[in-house]
Each structure stands twice: as structure tokens, then as C-alpha cells.
Design a protein around this motif. Structure first.
Motif, PDB file in Angstrom:
ATOM      1  N   MET A 206       0.829  -1.198   0.000  1.00 32.40           N
ATOM      2  CA  MET A 206       0.000   0.000   0.000  1.00 32.40           C
ATOM      3  C   MET A 206       0.868   1.255   0.000  1.00 32.40           C
ATOM      4  O   MET A 206       2.051   1.203   0.351  1.00 32.40           O
ATOM      5  N   ALA A 207       0.263   2.365  -0.379  1.00 30.33           N
ATOM      6  CA  ALA A 207       0.974   3.627  -0.378  1.00 30.33           C
ATOM      7  C   ALA A 207       1.347   4.010   1.047  1.00 30.33           C
ATOM      8  O   ALA A 207       0.597   3.756   1.993  1.00 30.33           O
ATOM      9  N   GLU A 208       2.496   4.639   1.205  1.00 27.93           N
ATOM     10  CA  GLU A 208       2.956   5.040   2.528  1.00 27.93           C
ATOM     11  C   GLU A 208       2.102   6.192   3.033  1.00 27.93           C
ATOM     12  O   GLU A 208       1.827   7.157   2.306  1.00 27.93           O
ATOM     13  N   GLY A 209       1.657   6.081   4.298  1.00 29.99           N
ATOM     14  CA  GLY A 209       0.765   7.092   4.840  1.00 29.99           C
ATOM     15  C   GLY A 209      -0.600   6.999   4.176  1.00 29.99           C
ATOM     16  O   GLY A 209      -0.943   6.020   3.520  1.00 29.99           O
ATOM     17  N   GLY A 210      -1.399   8.018   4.311  1.00 30.32           N
ATOM     18  CA  GLY A 210      -2.680   8.050   3.613  1.00 30.32           C
ATOM     19  C   GLY A 210      -3.697   7.094   4.190  1.00 30.32           C
ATOM     20  O   GLY A 210      -3.645   6.727   5.368  1.00 30.32           O
ATOM     21  N   LEU A 211      -4.646   6.652   3.328  1.00 27.63           N
ATOM     22  CA  LEU A 211      -5.838   5.934   3.790  1.00 27.63           C
ATOM     23  C   LEU A 211      -5.955   4.519   3.242  1.00 27.63           C
ATOM     24  O   LEU A 211      -6.976   3.860   3.469  1.00 27.63           O
ATOM     25  N   HIS A 212      -4.977   4.025   2.547  1.00 27.29           N
ATOM     26  CA  HIS A 212      -5.087   2.678   1.980  1.00 27.29           C
ATOM     27  C   HIS A 212      -5.194   1.640   3.099  1.00 27.29           C
ATOM     28  O   HIS A 212      -4.576   1.772   4.164  1.00 27.29           O
ATOM     29  N   GLN A 213      -5.976   0.579   2.832  1.00 24.63           N
ATOM     30  CA  GLN A 213      -6.156  -0.491   3.806  1.00 24.63           C
ATOM     31  C   GLN A 213      -5.934  -1.847   3.131  1.00 24.63           C
ATOM     32  O   GLN A 213      -6.153  -2.008   1.928  1.00 24.63           O
ATOM     33  N   GLY A 214      -5.523  -2.818   3.931  1.00 24.14           N
ATOM     34  CA  GLY A 214      -5.249  -4.152   3.424  1.00 24.14           C
ATOM     35  C   GLY A 214      -6.490  -5.025   3.367  1.00 24.14           C
ATOM     36  O   GLY A 214      -7.198  -5.060   2.365  1.00 24.14           O
ATOM     37  N   VAL A 215      -6.781  -5.726   4.445  1.00 32.32           N
ATOM     38  CA  VAL A 215      -7.927  -6.642   4.506  1.00 32.32           C
ATOM     39  C   VAL A 215      -8.976  -6.068   5.444  1.00 32.32           C
ATOM     40  O   VAL A 215      -8.671  -5.650   6.567  1.00 32.32           O
ATOM     41  N   ASP A 216     -10.225  -6.031   4.993  1.00 32.94           N
ATOM     42  CA  ASP A 216     -11.362  -5.620   5.813  1.00 32.94           C
ATOM     43  C   ASP A 216     -12.394  -6.749   5.802  1.00 32.94           C
ATOM     44  O   ASP A 216     -12.283  -7.697   5.015  1.00 32.94           O
ATOM     45  N   MET A 217     -13.368  -6.664   6.687  1.00 35.15           N
ATOM     46  CA  MET A 217     -14.440  -7.661   6.767  1.00 35.15           C
ATOM     47  C   MET A 217     -15.765  -6.919   6.806  1.00 35.15           C
ATOM     48  O   MET A 217     -16.325  -6.656   7.867  1.00 35.15           O
ATOM     49  N   GLN A 218     -16.259  -6.581   5.610  1.00 39.61           N
ATOM     50  CA  GLN A 218     -17.470  -5.774   5.454  1.00 39.61           C
ATOM     51  C   GLN A 218     -18.617  -6.693   5.091  1.00 39.61           C
ATOM     52  O   GLN A 218     -18.738  -7.146   3.961  1.00 39.61           O
ATOM     53  N   GLY A 219     -19.481  -6.964   6.060  1.00 38.85           N
ATOM     54  CA  GLY A 219     -20.586  -7.884   5.824  1.00 38.85           C
ATOM     55  C   GLY A 219     -21.936  -7.225   5.772  1.00 38.85           C
ATOM     56  O   GLY A 219     -22.963  -7.901   5.696  1.00 38.85           O
ATOM     57  N   SER A 220     -21.964  -5.884   5.810  1.00 37.38           N
ATOM     58  CA  SER A 220     -23.229  -5.167   5.770  1.00 37.38           C
ATOM     59  C   SER A 220     -23.000  -3.800   5.155  1.00 37.38           C
ATOM     60  O   SER A 220     -21.975  -3.153   5.387  1.00 37.38           O
ATOM     61  N   ASP A 222     -24.737  -1.360   5.978  1.00 29.31           N
ATOM     62  CA  ASP A 222     -25.051  -0.447   7.078  1.00 29.31           C
ATOM     63  C   ASP A 222     -23.878  -0.419   8.045  1.00 29.31           C
ATOM     64  O   ASP A 222     -23.617  -1.411   8.731  1.00 29.31           O
ATOM     65  N   PRO A 223     -23.136   0.673   8.128  1.00 31.40           N
ATOM     66  CA  PRO A 223     -21.967   0.709   9.018  1.00 31.40           C
ATOM     67  C   PRO A 223     -22.298   0.366  10.463  1.00 31.40           C
ATOM     68  O   PRO A 223     -21.481  -0.233  11.164  1.00 31.40           O
ATOM     69  N   SER A 224     -23.498   0.701  10.934  1.00 29.36           N
ATOM     70  CA  SER A 224     -23.856   0.419  12.328  1.00 29.36           C
ATOM     71  C   SER A 224     -24.068  -1.063  12.575  1.00 29.36           C
ATOM     72  O   SER A 224     -24.071  -1.511  13.722  1.00 29.36           O
ATOM     73  N   ALA A 225     -24.241  -1.844  11.502  1.00 28.33           N
ATOM     74  CA  ALA A 225     -24.466  -3.287  11.650  1.00 28.33           C
ATOM     75  C   ALA A 225     -23.225  -4.101  11.354  1.00 28.33           C
ATOM     76  O   ALA A 225     -23.269  -5.334  11.405  1.00 28.33           O
ATOM     77  N   LYS A 226     -22.105  -3.434  11.060  1.00 24.52           N
ATOM     78  CA  LYS A 226     -20.917  -4.156  10.610  1.00 24.52           C
ATOM     79  C   LYS A 226     -20.409  -5.142  11.650  1.00 24.52           C
ATOM     80  O   LYS A 226     -19.999  -6.263  11.316  1.00 24.52           O
ATOM     81  N   ASP A 227     -20.431  -4.764  12.937  1.00 19.04           N
ATOM     82  CA  ASP A 227     -19.818  -5.601  13.962  1.00 19.04           C
ATOM     83  C   ASP A 227     -20.502  -6.954  14.100  1.00 19.04           C
ATOM     84  O   ASP A 227     -19.879  -7.920  14.553  1.00 19.04           O
ATOM     85  N   ASN A 228     -21.756  -7.055  13.723  1.00 18.59           N
ATOM     86  CA  ASN A 228     -22.487  -8.307  13.886  1.00 18.59           C
ATOM     87  C   ASN A 228     -22.697  -9.045  12.572  1.00 18.59           C
ATOM     88  O   ASN A 228     -23.499  -9.979  12.521  1.00 18.59           O
ATOM     89  N   SER A 229     -21.976  -8.657  11.537  1.00 14.69           N
ATOM     90  CA  SER A 229     -22.262  -9.241  10.226  1.00 14.69           C
ATOM     91  C   SER A 229     -21.016  -9.607   9.437  1.00 14.69           C
ATOM     92  O   SER A 229     -21.077  -9.774   8.226  1.00 14.69           O
ATOM     93  N   PRO A 296     -13.095   3.465  17.678  1.00  8.71           N
ATOM     94  CA  PRO A 296     -14.314   4.226  17.999  1.00  8.71           C
ATOM     95  C   PRO A 296     -15.540   3.672  17.285  1.00  8.71           C
ATOM     96  O   PRO A 296     -15.482   3.257  16.123  1.00  8.71           O
ATOM     97  N   ASN A 297     -16.657   3.618  18.015  1.00  7.16           N
ATOM     98  CA  ASN A 297     -17.964   3.216  17.479  1.00  7.16           C
ATOM     99  C   ASN A 297     -18.038   1.731  17.127  1.00  7.16           C
ATOM    100  O   ASN A 297     -18.874   1.325  16.310  1.00  7.16           O
ATOM    101  N   HIS A 298     -17.161   0.927  17.743  1.00  3.57           N
ATOM    102  CA  HIS A 298     -17.204  -0.513  17.509  1.00  3.57           C
ATOM    103  C   HIS A 298     -17.151  -1.254  18.841  1.00  3.57           C
ATOM    104  O   HIS A 298     -16.892  -0.667  19.894  1.00  3.57           O
ATOM    105  N   THR A 299     -17.386  -2.576  18.787  1.00  4.44           N
ATOM    106  CA  THR A 299     -17.556  -3.347  20.025  1.00  4.44           C
ATOM    107  C   THR A 299     -16.260  -3.895  20.597  1.00  4.44           C
ATOM    108  O   THR A 299     -16.260  -4.398  21.713  1.00  4.44           O
ATOM    109  N   ALA A 300     -15.165  -3.851  19.863  1.00  3.47           N
ATOM    110  CA  ALA A 300     -13.846  -4.223  20.382  1.00  3.47           C
ATOM    111  C   ALA A 300     -13.648  -5.734  20.425  1.00  3.47           C
ATOM    112  O   ALA A 300     -14.522  -6.514  20.063  1.00  3.47           O
TER     113      ALA A 300
END
Length: 778
Positions: A206-220, A222-229, A296-300
Motif C-alpha cells: 500500500m501507499a505510505e501514509g494516507g488511507l489505503h487499507q489491506g484486509v477488511d471484513m465488510q458484511g453489511s 449499514d456501518p452500524s451493523a458491521k460488527d455483527n455481520s 471508535p464506534n465498535h464493540t472491540a
């Protein structure tokens, strides 16, 4: 037999030289010398009525037309290869096993302008000799490059349910986002998945600095439902993350992570949602934060184990969630070394819990945060304390760390050393008895250094298939070996294996990858896999395999035979048995007694079925379970009897859904020959007690469990982990339990007296959680 014994040294050396992929720079060649891209492919899907359906796809074949030249947009070509003929590549299909696909990438750099979507029953494989690279176009945007849980206009595939997102894998593939502006929140991979999935031997650049991300787990969406999906995963490993904002974002129920390397990431790992995580052999280099435990805004996270790991030039290795005695967030550290690290553990308010050495080196041998039991019934709540150094058998270690072994990819195997079983008499059509052909091939190949290759298909066998020492079994898109059409497996008091690895007293090597073992009928005497053979640690290995009963089109008559709730059919005696003479290394193995049908076919939907046992371990030689799930078995998930030298990484289990209406032993006849629990500790009418055990430790010594998660579907269940006959040097870390509309009474119970109760240790999956259980440590 003399020939096999004489070849033990030869085959041990052969396998040892071919177990790891070596990531190297991408090569511009359009061709490949790697055996997988060079051999003849003739796999087929027996239960797919489309006879034109093709399993093996090379993205550079003219039918698909990818160039891999780093200039041509290969998106359309690759996407076609990924879903060509796949009737389940849409949001209306909840799942299917009848569209198996192996998508091969020869060396090259593949430019893509849109997200590549990966459907169920797909294996994406690159050439490990010159690892191919996927690169997004500069204007790609804030999207995923690879998506393992795709959506169509907001409607997710697999019926929109990530916990049912099974059977997909990626290996030997790099992703490079450095050509995209660093301010764009581009992500390399969405991996909101569940069991029978894996990613291995990948580098995310990924590019140095900035906002690039490697692996995510997006199952919804709806951002508010991400932790349970985000799914219900098991294991992945052998990954490298370079630069970027976040290397790995976890939103999943559980995972075992092995051999992850983070360099230059602002945050290496962000645990938005994680009940139990085992992090083994993790390297943090030049990162601000190693594990951000409560974004922030997640269940940890609820509990993590960090073992055999290191950090250099890191501000905070673990930023832990706040905890108290009614909300435990456990941390266990075993064998951690650091150089120029400011804080090893600080809480989310930046309060230092365990300071590092910002100018020098520091080692943490053993440390726990949460609740520690030094005796059988007295909890000690701690925000962090050292505990006695773990006494580990020397034979279980490699370079001072627990032994591990990556999935074999056989980088230097010659094409001539691959023996395709369909070219030598086997049919794999789900109806022909392939036993004689397969047995002949296995005996002929043993000790020769040749791979026995199973093209995609269902290989029915009518009797036990014996695998001699010095054998390699390689599947293609989860090739199945299926017990079928004989009475050998009808007697539950005299069970016999479907697949028998070695004989009693035999030594040698064995490797099996990307395969399924299952029954095609009701066989109460069928042990799906039995391991009798011994070798050095890792010599007998199983990676990315599934042992299942029911749930697929290959289950055949079980749907018609198994229809009565409370009288569930005995589909199989057990998933896997490692006998006293055997030893094994199991990584990312799923034992699944089906609770639903993956395929919309009659054979897949025999819901009133049961499997007697998960894993029975009697071995006294080093044995390793690294990210293993055993689900819905009647007597226990994992049972060790007088076993020695056992390593358990993350162990995941779900109890039988139906067992309240058919309490344990659920019409099975407990057999003392196989050390079955008889539930005599329970009153005859105590249904809460008469439920399957999660982990059952019966005697033995030198047993180490680093994280378990057991889920119940009963209103109340008494026992999770059951201990009897005083095992010596048994250490249990981060046991979790929880439930769906249910609850537990005990996390750990000792037959001679002493309970670790959920009520005294709330946390985890709405159940109980402790950091360390040490009464039997020595």
C-alpha cells in the motif's frame, strides 16, 4: 511394506522441501512452469446438470483473455473467469457446492478497473514461483479490489448472510495499491467469511501514509451493523502488509491468525469486533499501533492471545479496551519480544498497563489481563500480571517457538510427478465405486515423491481407503472422498475409518490439502478420517480440508432417511480420530455436522442428522490443531484421552441445535473402548446437563489451549469444558462461551470438584470468559 519403510527418509526430505511458497517479484512471462498451470485438468461437478461447466480456469486462456502485462485492463477477463457458468454468483442464491472453480493466475501484473467478485466454492491460486500481482487503475476509487463477500446494488451474495459465506480461498497472489493516490480509502480485500475459507501467501503493498487499507471484513452495507455481520471464520496466515493506514481490520466472531508481518502500517490490526482471536507468530515493524483493540464506534475484542510474536519501533503494541469485573476483555501474552517499544499494553484511555523499553529490548514470557484461576474455583481479577513461565516440551518447539507449518504448495514439483487419479481409472462421478482405482494409485505412488491429484469431483468408495506412508493428496476445489454403498460402516460399536492414514506402528509423511471427506448415507460406524501414522512434528499434515456430514448435494439419501426430530440419524461415528500411535498437524480444518443445506437439493436438506463425535485425540506425540472448528457433534467437539503434547490454537464449536429434544448420549451407545463420555455425572432427567461437551480433557499431560469459543442454542447448558483424571501440565487460555437465546452455567468444570462459572466471569459472547486457567499447570 519393506519398500515403504525404505522410502521414509526419501519422502520426508521431499515433503520438507516443498511445503512453503516463496513470494518473489512478479514476472512478465505469460506462461508458467508451475505444475498446477502445466498439468492436464479434467475435473467436473457431478451434480451440475450443465455438462459444459468447466472447473479449472486459467485467466490467460483465450476464453477469458487476461493479459497480465500491467497495461491492459484485465477486469472483464478475470471476472468472467471467476463466475463463468456459476448459477450462484448473485444475491438470490444462499449457497451451492455444485459450481466448483479453480481460477489460476500465471505470472504477471494484472491491471483492474473494478472490483473482482469471488463466489462460493472458488479457489483463486497464483503461481508461487513468480507470484502474480493485482493492481488497480489509478482512478479505481474507494472500493475493494478483491471482494470475498460481494454485493449487487447493495444486495449481498449468499443470501446476505456472511456466517454462511463458506468455501473460498486465495493463495499466492499479491495486491499493489501504490499507484492510487494515498488520500483514497481503497481496500485490497473484503474477507467477511466463515468456515472453509483461507487466504495464504499474499502481500498487500500500500501507499505510505494516507488511507489505503489491506484486509477488511465488510458484511453489511449499514456501518452500524458491521460488527455483527462479518462472518464466523477459522484461520488465515502467511501474509505480509506493507505501509498503509490499517493492515488488517477484523469484524468477525473468531479467527486464528498465523505468521502475519506488518511493516510501516499506521495501525497493523484493528479489532472492530472479535470474540476470540489467537495471534501466533506476528511481527510488527515501524507501526504506530500493533493491535487497536477498541476502535471508535465498535464493540472491540473480547479476548486475544498473542504468542511467539515480536515488535520493533512501535508506540503501542496492544491498545486494549477498558474492562471491569462485569465486562472482561482478556489479553494473554506468551513469548513476546520487543525492541524500541514504548508501551506493550495501554488501555483505550492511554493508561499504561505494561510498559515497554523505548530505547532497548524487552521480553515478556507470560502475562495475563482479565481473570486468572490458579486453583479450581477462586478467580483473581487483574488488569495485568505475569504468571509462571509455561513449561513446554522441547519436541513441540521450533527455534524457541511453538512448531508451525505452512500449507504445502510444492513450488518445485515437476509436472511429471503429478498423478491425476481420473487418468488412472477413477471417475469422480459420484456413482462409480472408485475404491479399487484409488487404492491402487495410492499404493503405487507412496514413497515415490509423486502427488496424487484429485480433480474436482465426488469419489465414492465402498470400503476403507488406506493411505500408505509417504503420500501426498491434493484436491481441486474441495474434491470429495465419500463413503458409499457398503456395510463396513454400519456398526457403531466397531467403527472403521473412511480414510485411514497409515497403519498402527507406521512412520512417514502425509499431506492432504483442499479436500472433503464425507458419508453418502447413514453410517453410524464411519470414522471419516483416522490417523495412525507417526512422524516428526508436521510430517502428518492436513490443511484447508472439510470433514462434513450432510448439507451438500453429495449427501444423497440422508434427506430421505433423516426426517424425524428427536430421532436424528447417526450419519457418522465421528469426524477425526488420532490414535495413540499417530500424530498430526491440522490447520484450518472444519468438521461440520450440517445444520442446514448449502445446496437447494433434496440430498442437502436432511436436517435430522447427527455425528457422534468431533475429534478424538489419543496421541502421545506432538499434535497441533491450528484454527480448527468442530460443529454440532453429539458427545463432544474435541476430546483428548490420556494424550500428550497437544497444542490447540483457536478451537471453535457450536453445540447441536436439536439436542434438547434428544439429550446426550442422543441414542448413541457410549463405548469405553473409545473413552466416550456416558453423562453419568448428570441426572437422567437433567436436560441442561445432558448436552455435548465443547472440550473434554481426560487425563494426559502437556496440553496447551490458547483460545476456544463454544456457542449453545439451548436455553441453558451446564457444561462447556470438562476435565477429569487430573491432566498434568494442562493450561487453558481465553476460553469463551455464549449463546443464541441461551446461556451457560459453567465455562470449566472438574469432575472431582470445582467450577469456573459464567456468572462469576461475564464477558465474551454474552456468556463467560476468563484469561487463564492454571490449576493443572506444572
Amino acid at each position: 511394506m519393506a519398500r515403504l519403510w525404505a522410502s521414509i527418509f526419501l519422502c520426508a526430505t521431499f515433503l520438507a522441501s516443498r511445503t512453503h511458497a516463496t513470494p518473489v517479484a512478479s514476472h512478465s512471462s505469460h506462461h508458467t512452469s508451475y505444475w498446477l498451470g502445466a498439468i492436464h485438468h479434467n475435473g467436473a461437478s457431478p451434480y451440475n446438470n450443465d455438462t459444459s461447466f468447466v472447473v479449472y480456469r486459467n485467466v490467460k486462456d483465450p476464453k477469458y483473455g487476461a493479459k497480465g502485462d500491467g497495461h491492459t485492463d484485465d477486469y472483464a477477463a478475470i471476472q468472467k473467469a471467476l463466475i463463468d457458468g456459476d448459477g450462484c454468483a448473485n444475491s438470490n442464491c444462499s449457497g451451492s457446492t455444485v459450481f466448483p472453480k479453480l481460477v489460476f493466475f500465471p505470472p504477471g501484473t494484472y491491471l483492474v478497473s473494478q472490483t473482482l467478485q469471488i463466489s462460493m466454492y472458488t479457489q483463486v491460486v497464483g503461481d508461487p514461483t513468480f507470484t502474480p500481482t493485482i493492481k488497480p487503475t489509478p482512478d479505481f476509487g474507494a472500493n475493494f479490489i478483491l471482494d470475498g463477500f460481494p454485493d449487487t446494488n447493495g444486495s449481498y451474495w449468499n443470501g446476505g448472510n456472511a456466517p454462511l459465506n463458506f468455501y473460498k480461498s486465495i493463495r499466492n497472489l499479491n495486491v499493489d495499491t501504490t499507484g492510487v493516490d494515498p488520500s483514497v480509502n481503497i481496500k485490497c480485500l473484503n474477507w467477511a467469511v466463515s468456515q472453509a475459507t483461507s487466504i495464504r501467501y499474499m502481500t498487500f503493498m500500500m501507499a505510505e501514509g494516507g488511507l489505503h487499507q489491506g484486509v477488511d471484513m465488510q458484511g453489511s452495507a449499514d456501518p452500524s451493523a458491521k460488527d455483527n455481520s462479518g462472518g464466523s471464520g477459522t484461520m488465515f496466515g502467511d501474509l505480509t502488509f506493507i505501509n498503509g493506514d490499517v493492515g488488517l481490520t477484523i469484524s468477525n466472531q473468531q479467527f486464528h491468525f498465523r505468521n502475519l508481518y506488518f511493516k510501516g502500517c499506521t495501525t497493523a490490526i484493528s479489532t472492530q469486533h472479535l470474540f476470540i482471536g489467537v495471534f501466533q507468530d506476528i511481527t510488527f515493524l515501524n507501526c504506530e499501533t500493533g493491535i487497536l483493540g477498541h476502535p471508535p464506534n465498535h464493540t472491540a475484542f473480547n479476548s486475544i492471545s498473542l504468542i511467539d510474536s515480536c515488535a520493533t519501533n512501535v508506540t503501542t503494541v496492544i491498545s486494549a479496551p477498558l474492562q471491569n469485573q462485569t465486562d472482561i476483555h482478556a489479553v494473554v501474552i506468551d513469548n513476546f519480544s520487543s525492541t524500541k517499544v514504548v508501551n506493550i499494553i495501554a488501555d483505550e484511555n492511554a493508561t499504561v498497563i505494561l510498559a515497554g523499553n523505548p530505547t532497548g529490548s524487552m521480553k515478556v514470557s507470560s502475562y495475563a489481563r482479565g481473570v486468572v484461576y490458579n486453583n479450581q474455583s477462586t478467580p483473581v481479577f487483574t488488569d495485568g500480571q505475569a504468571f509462571p513461565v509455561i513449561r513446554k516440551p522441547r519436541k513441540m518447539l521450533q527455534g524457541g517457538k511453538w512448531f508451525t507449518k505452512g500449507k504445502p504448495v510444492y513450488s518445485d514439483l515437476a509436472k511429471s510427478h503429478v498423478v491425476n487419479v481420473k487418468d488412472h481409472g477413477a471417475k469422480g462421478d459420484g456413482s462409480t465405486d472408485d475404491w479399487a482405482a484409488l487404492q491402487k494409485i495410492l499404493i503405487h505412488n507412496a514413497g515415490t515423491g509423486k502427488m496424487t491429484y484429485f480433480p474436482a469431483g465426488v469419489y465414492s468408495i465402498s470400503r476403507t481407503l488406506y493411505v500408505p506412508p509417504c503420500s501426498i493428496l491434493q484436491g481441486e476445489a474441495w474434491s470429495s472422498i465419500r463413503a458409499d454403498g457398503h456395510t463396513d460402516w454400519n456398526d457403531e460399536l466397531n467403527p472403521k475409518p473412511v480414510l485411514q492414514v497409515g497403519g498402527v506402528g507406521e512412520r512417514g509423511t502425509f499431506a492432504m490439502t483442499d479436500m472433503v471427506v464425507e458419508p453418502g448415507n447413514v453410517y453410524p460406524g464411519a470414522i471419516l478420517v483416522e490417523i495412525n501414522m507417526d512422524g516428526e512434528p508436521g510430517d502428518i499434515g492436513i490443511w484447508d480440508c472439510v470433514f462434513r456430514t450432510g448439507g451438500s448435494a453429495a449427501a444423497l439419501d440422508q434427506a430421505f432417511l433423516c426426517t424425524t426430530a428427536g430421532e436424528e440419524c447417526k450419519s457418522a461415528w465421528g469426524m477425526v480420530r488420532i490414535t495413540r500411535s499417530g500424530s498430526a498437524y491440522l490447520e484450518n480444518v472444519w468438521g461440520w455436522n450440517a445444520d442446514h443445506g448449502i445446496d437447494p437439493t433434496p440430498g442437502a436438506n436432511g436436517v435430522s442428522i447427527q455425528t457422534g463425535r468431533g475429534a478424538l485425540i489419543e496421541s502421545t506425540k506432538p499434535t497441533f490443531f491450528v484454527g480448527v472448528a468442530m460443529e454440532h457433534c453429539s458427545l463432544y467437539s474435541v476430546h483428548s484421552y490420556d494424550a500428550r503434547q497437544l497444542f490447540f490454537g483457536m478451537i471453535q464449536d457450536e453445540t447441536p441445535y436439536w439436542q434438547r429434544d434428544n439429550p446426550a448420549p442422543s441414542h448413541w451407545m457410549p463405548n469405553p473402548k473409545y473413552h466416550d463420555p456416558d453423562f453419568s455425572n448428570c441426572a437422567p432427567d437433567d436436560i441442561n446437563c445432558r448436552q455435548s461437551f465443547g472440550l473434554h480433557f481426560d487425563g494426559g499431560r502437556d496440553i496447551f489451549s490458547y483460545g476456544s469459543g463454544v456457542w449453545t442454542f439451548q436455553p441453558t447448558q451446564t457444561y462447556d469444558i470438562w476435565i477429569q483424571h487430573s491432566p498434568k501440565n494442562l493450561l487453558i487460555f481465553n476460553p469463551n462461551n455464549g449463546g443464541s437465546n441461551g446461556q451457560w452455567t459453567n465455562i470449566i468444570s472438574v469432575a472431582s470438584g470445582g467450577n469456573v462459572t459464567d456468572a462469576a466471569n461475564p464477558g465474551g459472547w454474552s456468556g463467560g470468559l476468563i484469561a487463564a486457567y492454571l490449576p493443572f499447570a506444572s
